[in-house]
Design a protein around this motif. Sequence first.
Motif, PDB file in Angstrom:
ATOM      1  N   GLY A  31       0.798  -1.217   0.000  1.00 51.39           N
ATOM      2  CA  GLY A  31       0.000   0.000   0.000  1.00 51.39           C
ATOM      3  C   GLY A  31       0.827   1.262   0.000  1.00 51.39           C
ATOM      4  O   GLY A  31       0.336   2.322  -0.351  1.00 51.39           O
ATOM      5  N   ASN A  32       2.079   1.171   0.374  1.00 49.16           N
ATOM      6  CA  ASN A  32       2.945   2.336   0.367  1.00 49.16           C
ATOM      7  C   ASN A  32       3.998   2.163  -0.709  1.00 49.16           C
ATOM      8  O   ASN A  32       4.654   1.141  -0.782  1.00 49.16           O
ATOM      9  CB  ASN A  32       3.642   2.512   1.723  1.00 49.16           C
ATOM     10  N   PHE A  33       4.141   3.168  -1.532  1.00 49.60           N
ATOM     11  CA  PHE A  33       5.219   3.191  -2.505  1.00 49.60           C
ATOM     12  C   PHE A  33       5.675   4.627  -2.634  1.00 49.60           C
ATOM     13  O   PHE A  33       4.912   5.566  -2.405  1.00 49.60           O
ATOM     14  CB  PHE A  33       4.802   2.591  -3.851  1.00 49.60           C
ATOM     15  N   LYS A  34       6.941   4.796  -2.939  1.00 46.28           N
ATOM     16  CA  LYS A  34       7.515   6.131  -3.007  1.00 46.28           C
ATOM     17  C   LYS A  34       6.976   6.874  -4.218  1.00 46.28           C
ATOM     18  O   LYS A  34       6.941   6.330  -5.319  1.00 46.28           O
ATOM     19  CB  LYS A  34       9.035   6.050  -3.066  1.00 46.28           C
ATOM     20  N   THR A  35       6.556   8.103  -3.978  1.00 52.88           N
ATOM     21  CA  THR A  35       5.973   8.919  -5.034  1.00 52.88           C
ATOM     22  C   THR A  35       6.499  10.336  -4.927  1.00 52.88           C
ATOM     23  O   THR A  35       6.584  10.889  -3.835  1.00 52.88           O
ATOM     24  CB  THR A  35       4.437   8.940  -4.915  1.00 52.88           C
ATOM     25  N   ASP A  36       6.837  10.917  -6.072  1.00 57.15           N
ATOM     26  CA  ASP A  36       7.220  12.324  -6.161  1.00 57.15           C
ATOM     27  C   ASP A  36       6.223  13.014  -7.072  1.00 57.15           C
ATOM     28  O   ASP A  36       5.837  12.474  -8.113  1.00 57.15           O
ATOM     29  CB  ASP A  36       8.625  12.491  -6.749  1.00 57.15           C
ATOM     30  N   ILE A  37       5.802  14.226  -6.695  1.00 57.74           N
ATOM     31  CA  ILE A  37       4.951  15.047  -7.552  1.00 57.74           C
ATOM     32  C   ILE A  37       5.720  16.329  -7.825  1.00 57.74           C
ATOM     33  O   ILE A  37       6.088  17.053  -6.899  1.00 57.74           O
ATOM     34  CB  ILE A  37       3.589  15.346  -6.902  1.00 57.74           C
ATOM     35  N   ILE A  38       5.968  16.581  -9.101  1.00 59.38           N
ATOM     36  CA  ILE A  38       6.774  17.721  -9.530  1.00 59.38           C
ATOM     37  C   ILE A  38       5.876  18.653 -10.336  1.00 59.38           C
ATOM     38  O   ILE A  38       5.138  18.214 -11.214  1.00 59.38           O
ATOM     39  CB  ILE A  38       7.947  17.236 -10.398  1.00 59.38           C
ATOM     40  N   GLU A  39       5.957  19.937 -10.039  1.00 57.54           N
ATOM     41  CA  GLU A  39       5.154  20.926 -10.764  1.00 57.54           C
ATOM     42  C   GLU A  39       6.075  21.906 -11.466  1.00 57.54           C
ATOM     43  O   GLU A  39       7.046  22.392 -10.891  1.00 57.54           O
ATOM     44  CB  GLU A  39       4.245  21.694  -9.798  1.00 57.54           C
ATOM     45  N   ASP A  40       5.773  22.182 -12.732  1.00 59.76           N
ATOM     46  CA  ASP A  40       6.428  23.286 -13.427  1.00 59.76           C
ATOM     47  C   ASP A  40       5.341  24.163 -14.043  1.00 59.76           C
ATOM     48  O   ASP A  40       4.156  23.975 -13.744  1.00 59.76           O
ATOM     49  CB  ASP A  40       7.458  22.796 -14.453  1.00 59.76           C
ATOM     50  N   ASP A  41       5.706  25.104 -14.877  1.00 60.58           N
ATOM     51  CA  ASP A  41       4.724  26.056 -15.412  1.00 60.58           C
ATOM     52  C   ASP A  41       3.653  25.395 -16.266  1.00 60.58           C
ATOM     53  O   ASP A  41       2.526  25.875 -16.335  1.00 60.58           O
ATOM     54  CB  ASP A  41       5.430  27.136 -16.238  1.00 60.58           C
ATOM     55  N   ASN A  42       3.995  24.275 -16.935  1.00 59.75           N
ATOM     56  CA  ASN A  42       3.079  23.676 -17.906  1.00 59.75           C
ATOM     57  C   ASN A  42       2.376  22.406 -17.453  1.00 59.75           C
ATOM     58  O   ASN A  42       1.346  22.048 -18.018  1.00 59.75           O
ATOM     59  CB  ASN A  42       3.838  23.369 -19.198  1.00 59.75           C
ATOM     60  N   GLU A  43       2.956  21.702 -16.485  1.00 63.48           N
ATOM     61  CA  GLU A  43       2.389  20.401 -16.135  1.00 63.48           C
ATOM     62  C   GLU A  43       2.820  19.943 -14.748  1.00 63.48           C
ATOM     63  O   GLU A  43       3.739  20.483 -14.142  1.00 63.48           O
ATOM     64  CB  GLU A  43       2.799  19.347 -17.163  1.00 63.48           C
ATOM     65  N   TYR A  44       2.114  18.897 -14.286  1.00 63.41           N
ATOM     66  CA  TYR A  44       2.502  18.154 -13.091  1.00 63.41           C
ATOM     67  C   TYR A  44       3.071  16.828 -13.586  1.00 63.41           C
ATOM     68  O   TYR A  44       2.568  16.260 -14.552  1.00 63.41           O
ATOM     69  CB  TYR A  44       1.300  17.852 -12.202  1.00 63.41           C
TER      70      TYR A  44
END
Length: 139
Positions: A31-44
Amino acid sequence: MNNMFPSRRDFRDLRRQFFDDTFDQVLGEAGNFKTDIIEDDNEYTVEAELPGMDKENIELDYHDNILSISGKQESETNEEDKERNYIRRERSSRSFSRQFLIRDVDEDNISARFENGILKVKLPKKESDKPENKRIDIQ
């Protein structure tokens, strides 16, 4: 004196050592897995580490501003020793699911790629439909 009594972590570690569950080693706690969410001007960009998984066992969905990543992993172990009349057969099934709130996404242009155990989801931004906050003067 406190270290004389085993903690919950000690029992969890003992269970892992005793049963040697390979799936727990691959995905960590289910149920746990490593996740990164990156935001820039155009997209996630969402990057999720799912080592040992097959692309066919992963489900990806975006609905009502929520990105859902889920999957299921099944494994089977068979061992046999005819000399000692020893047979062992084990089956395990694990599932995981996580959800992320990501607003203002152009749903028609979401793309995903799974390579070398990394799921990479690109969520292009769209113009926000909601108006900006307005400051209200107090009289």
